[in-house]
Design a protein around this motif. Structure first.
Motif, PDB file in Angstrom:
ATOM      1  N   SER A  17       0.818  -1.217   0.000  1.00 46.82           N
ATOM      2  CA  SER A  17       0.000   0.000   0.000  1.00 46.82           C
ATOM      3  C   SER A  17       0.848   1.262   0.000  1.00 46.82           C
ATOM      4  N   GLY A  18       2.144   1.111   0.328  1.00 44.89           N
ATOM      5  CA  GLY A  18       3.046   2.254   0.384  1.00 44.89           C
ATOM      6  C   GLY A  18       3.451   2.637   1.794  1.00 44.89           C
ATOM      7  N   GLU A  19       2.782   2.081   2.802  1.00 41.11           N
ATOM      8  CA  GLU A  19       3.116   2.396   4.191  1.00 41.11           C
ATOM      9  C   GLU A  19       4.473   1.792   4.561  1.00 41.11           C
ATOM     10  N   ILE A  20       5.372   2.621   5.072  1.00 38.62           N
ATOM     11  CA  ILE A  20       6.720   2.169   5.433  1.00 38.62           C
ATOM     12  C   ILE A  20       6.707   1.508   6.797  1.00 38.62           C
ATOM     13  N   THR A  21       7.224   0.292   6.867  1.00 36.83           N
ATOM     14  CA  THR A  21       7.330  -0.401   8.149  1.00 36.83           C
ATOM     15  C   THR A  21       8.772  -0.485   8.642  1.00 36.83           C
ATOM     16  N   LEU A  22       9.731  -0.299   7.722  1.00 39.18           N
ATOM     17  CA  LEU A  22      11.148  -0.332   8.090  1.00 39.18           C
ATOM     18  C   LEU A  22      11.859   0.743   7.274  1.00 39.18           C
ATOM     19  N   SER A  23      12.387   1.747   7.940  1.00 34.95           N
ATOM     20  CA  SER A  23      13.026   2.864   7.250  1.00 34.95           C
ATOM     21  C   SER A  23      14.219   2.396   6.418  1.00 34.95           C
ATOM     22  N   ALA A  24      14.519   3.125   5.371  1.00 40.18           N
ATOM     23  CA  ALA A  24      15.615   2.775   4.462  1.00 40.18           C
ATOM     24  C   ALA A  24      16.953   3.202   5.050  1.00 40.18           C
ATOM     25  N   VAL A  25      17.423   2.443   6.035  1.00 34.49           N
ATOM     26  CA  VAL A  25      18.711   2.722   6.674  1.00 34.49           C
ATOM     27  C   VAL A  25      19.592   1.472   6.697  1.00 34.49           C
ATOM     28  N   TYR A  26      19.170   0.406   5.991  1.00 35.69           N
ATOM     29  CA  TYR A  26      19.871  -0.869   6.062  1.00 35.69           C
ATOM     30  C   TYR A  26      20.630  -1.153   4.762  1.00 35.69           C
ATOM     31  N   ASP A  27      21.619  -2.056   4.862  1.00 40.58           N
ATOM     32  CA  ASP A  27      22.432  -2.398   3.697  1.00 40.58           C
ATOM     33  C   ASP A  27      21.683  -3.311   2.726  1.00 40.58           C
ATOM     34  N   ALA A  28      20.754  -4.107   3.231  1.00 43.85           N
ATOM     35  CA  ALA A  28      19.993  -5.020   2.369  1.00 43.85           C
ATOM     36  C   ALA A  28      18.698  -5.420   3.059  1.00 43.85           C
ATOM     37  N   THR A  29      17.666  -5.638   2.266  1.00 42.20           N
ATOM     38  CA  THR A  29      16.415  -6.234   2.739  1.00 42.20           C
ATOM     39  C   THR A  29      16.015  -7.302   1.732  1.00 42.20           C
ATOM     40  N   TRP A  30      15.348  -8.365   2.192  1.00 41.70           N
ATOM     41  CA  TRP A  30      15.000  -9.464   1.294  1.00 41.70           C
ATOM     42  C   TRP A  30      13.908 -10.326   1.927  1.00 41.70           C
ATOM     43  N   ARG A  31      13.324 -11.192   1.123  1.00 39.23           N
ATOM     44  CA  ARG A  31      12.295 -12.107   1.619  1.00 39.23           C
ATOM     45  C   ARG A  31      12.919 -13.441   1.979  1.00 39.23           C
ATOM     46  N   ILE A  32      12.681 -13.879   3.202  1.00 39.39           N
ATOM     47  CA  ILE A  32      13.177 -15.178   3.651  1.00 39.39           C
ATOM     48  C   ILE A  32      12.160 -16.269   3.324  1.00 39.39           C
ATOM     49  N   SER A  33      10.891 -15.972   3.558  1.00 37.51           N
ATOM     50  CA  SER A  33       9.785 -16.874   3.268  1.00 37.51           C
ATOM     51  C   SER A  33       8.570 -16.007   2.966  1.00 37.51           C
ATOM     52  N   PRO A  34       7.440 -16.593   2.550  1.00 38.26           N
ATOM     53  CA  PRO A  34       6.259 -15.758   2.283  1.00 38.26           C
ATOM     54  C   PRO A  34       5.801 -14.929   3.485  1.00 38.26           C
ATOM     55  N   ARG A  35       6.244 -15.308   4.700  1.00 36.10           N
ATOM     56  CA  ARG A  35       5.773 -14.599   5.892  1.00 36.10           C
ATOM     57  C   ARG A  35       6.895 -13.978   6.718  1.00 36.10           C
ATOM     58  N   LEU A  36       8.133 -14.085   6.232  1.00 39.55           N
ATOM     59  CA  LEU A  36       9.274 -13.530   6.964  1.00 39.55           C
ATOM     60  C   LEU A  36      10.190 -12.749   6.022  1.00 39.55           C
ATOM     61  N   TYR A  37      10.747 -11.648   6.536  1.00 38.74           N
ATOM     62  CA  TYR A  37      11.627 -10.783   5.747  1.00 38.74           C
ATOM     63  C   TYR A  37      12.879 -10.453   6.556  1.00 38.74           C
ATOM     64  N   GLY A  38      14.012 -10.371   5.871  1.00 43.30           N
ATOM     65  CA  GLY A  38      15.266 -10.050   6.542  1.00 43.30           C
ATOM     66  C   GLY A  38      15.714  -8.637   6.258  1.00 43.30           C
ATOM     67  N   PHE A  39      16.481  -8.067   7.198  1.00 43.06           N
ATOM     68  CA  PHE A  39      17.092  -6.754   6.984  1.00 43.06           C
ATOM     69  C   PHE A  39      18.478  -6.780   7.617  1.00 43.06           C
ATOM     70  N   ARG A  40      19.485  -6.329   6.852  1.00 43.97           N
ATOM     71  CA  ARG A  40      20.880  -6.440   7.295  1.00 43.97           C
ATOM     72  C   ARG A  40      21.530  -5.075   7.426  1.00 43.97           C
ATOM     73  N   SER A  41      22.299  -4.937   8.503  1.00 40.09           N
ATOM     74  CA  SER A  41      23.147  -3.772   8.706  1.00 40.09           C
ATOM     75  C   SER A  41      24.546  -4.276   9.019  1.00 40.09           C
ATOM     76  N   GLY A  42      25.486  -4.088   8.082  1.00 36.26           N
ATOM     77  CA  GLY A  42      26.841  -4.590   8.293  1.00 36.26           C
ATOM     78  C   GLY A  42      26.859  -6.096   8.389  1.00 36.26           C
ATOM     79  N   ASP A  43      27.414  -6.625   9.469  1.00 38.66           N
ATOM     80  CA  ASP A  43      27.519  -8.071   9.630  1.00 38.66           C
ATOM     81  C   ASP A  43      26.479  -8.634  10.594  1.00 38.66           C
ATOM     82  N   GLN A  44      25.369  -7.942  10.756  1.00 41.19           N
ATOM     83  CA  GLN A  44      24.261  -8.443  11.575  1.00 41.19           C
ATOM     84  C   GLN A  44      22.953  -8.254  10.819  1.00 41.19           C
ATOM     85  N   TYR A  45      21.978  -9.138  11.106  1.00 39.78           N
ATOM     86  CA  TYR A  45      20.683  -8.991  10.455  1.00 39.78           C
ATOM     87  C   TYR A  45      19.549  -9.311  11.421  1.00 39.78           C
TER      88      TYR A  45
END
Length: 330
Positions: A17-45
């Protein structure tokens, strides 16, 4: 459903819908499964649920010990860009030519999730298991020594087709075989078993590629340990003299400033070998020629022209007597 977005090179997550749930401050974001998403900053996620709920804070180790599979073409690209002095140490691991590397969470977590292996041991001593119920279960590693040891000893292999294999560190030590570039006149092909011959063949082509760039190869000391047979293309088993004659023929049909010249030469040698050994199928109804499975020919280098057009344009039928295989290479 969440989708990734970026702002000034940083990644975030938002609802469709366009609503932001995680601000764009991370090195990467991706889908882990249909119901889970990852976000990485440096060497931690960390991990979010599909509803935007935080399942795990950004504290999980985001780098996995492992190997990346390579092909002669990727090695050539690496050397062309970085030079021979920066070439990673190549090893045969589980029958695949690889180099050791740290694999990022966004490359492997979706594959680990499918086999219920999304687990971590934190420096604090906690064992974290991401469950199908979208929970991050925390347990003291001291109480689950066998599981914690298994996680810490796991080594991953990311294949060229992005499949994920795993083995223990001990299995890695036992199966990893160092590979360097082959020096001429150092072996007798008749004395090699099929697996050893495959390694030598890969080395021969790699040496030919590097020699074409005026890079001096170094000696190779192959080991005798058994590994699974693996070869991206059977054409890699061709003798150097045959490869040289094929290259000279194809060189004469290419302009000096031809883009991606080396890649095109090797694909055309491969196509000629396929034709010589009856791996090109002719369709009488359409009059077209196609490459037989399981072989894959990269026509994208030639603006997706057909196999028949390329065989005629580069007169590859002329190479058939040199490339015809009487069972010597297979």
């Amino acid at each position: 459903m969440l989708v990734s977005f970026s702002v000034k090179g940083k990644a975030g997550l938002k609802f469709s819908s366009g609503e932001i749930t995680l601000s764009a401050v991370y090195d990467a974001t991706w889908r882990i499964s249909p119901r889970l998403y990852g976000f990485r900053s440096g060497d931690q996620y960390g991990i979010l649920s599909h509803t935007g709920r935080q399942v795990q804070a950004c504290a999980l180790p985001a780098l996995y010990v492992g190997f990346r599979e390579v092909t002669p073409a990727t090695v050539l690209d690496w050397v062309t860009e970085h030079g021979i002095g920066n070439l990673p140490r190549l090893q045969w691991v589980l029958g695949r030519l690889c180099y050791a590397d740290l694999l990022r969470a966004e490359e492997v977590t979706s594959k680990l999730w499918h086999i219920d292996q999304l687990r971590h041991v934190l420096p604090s001593g906690e064992l974290i298991h991401i469950t199908p119920a979208q929970r991050a279960d925390s347990m003291p590693a001291a109480a689950y020594v066998a599981e914690a040891t298994s996680i810490q000893e796991n080594v991953l292999v990311l294949t060229e087709s992005t499949h994920l294999l795993s083995l223990t560190r001990q299995e890695c030590l036992e199966s990893a075989i160092a590979v360097e570039l082959l020096a001429a006149g150092k072996y007798t092909e008749a004395a090699l078993n099929p697996t050893q011959a495959a390694r030598w063949a890969f080395n021969r082509q790699l040496r030919a590629l590097l020699t074409s760039l005026d890079i001096t190869p170094i000696a190779c000391q192959p080991q005798s340990e058994r590994v699974d047979d693996y070869l991206p293309y059977e054409v890699l088993r061709l003798p150097e003299e045959i490869v040289r004659r094929c290259r000279e023929h194809i060189d004469a049909h290419l302009d000096e400033d031809t883009p991606q010249r080396e890649k095109k030469i090797w694909q055309l040698v491969f196509l000629a070998w396929l034709a010589a050994n009856n791996h090109i199928l002719y369709c009488a109804e359409s009059g077209s020629m196609t490459v037989s499975t399981p072989f894959v020919f990269d026509g994208g280098l030639f603006d997706n022209r057909t196999a028949g057009e390329l065989l005629d344009e580069y007169d590859l039928w002329h190479l058939a007597p040199w490339l015809r295989d009487g069972g010597r290479f297979l």
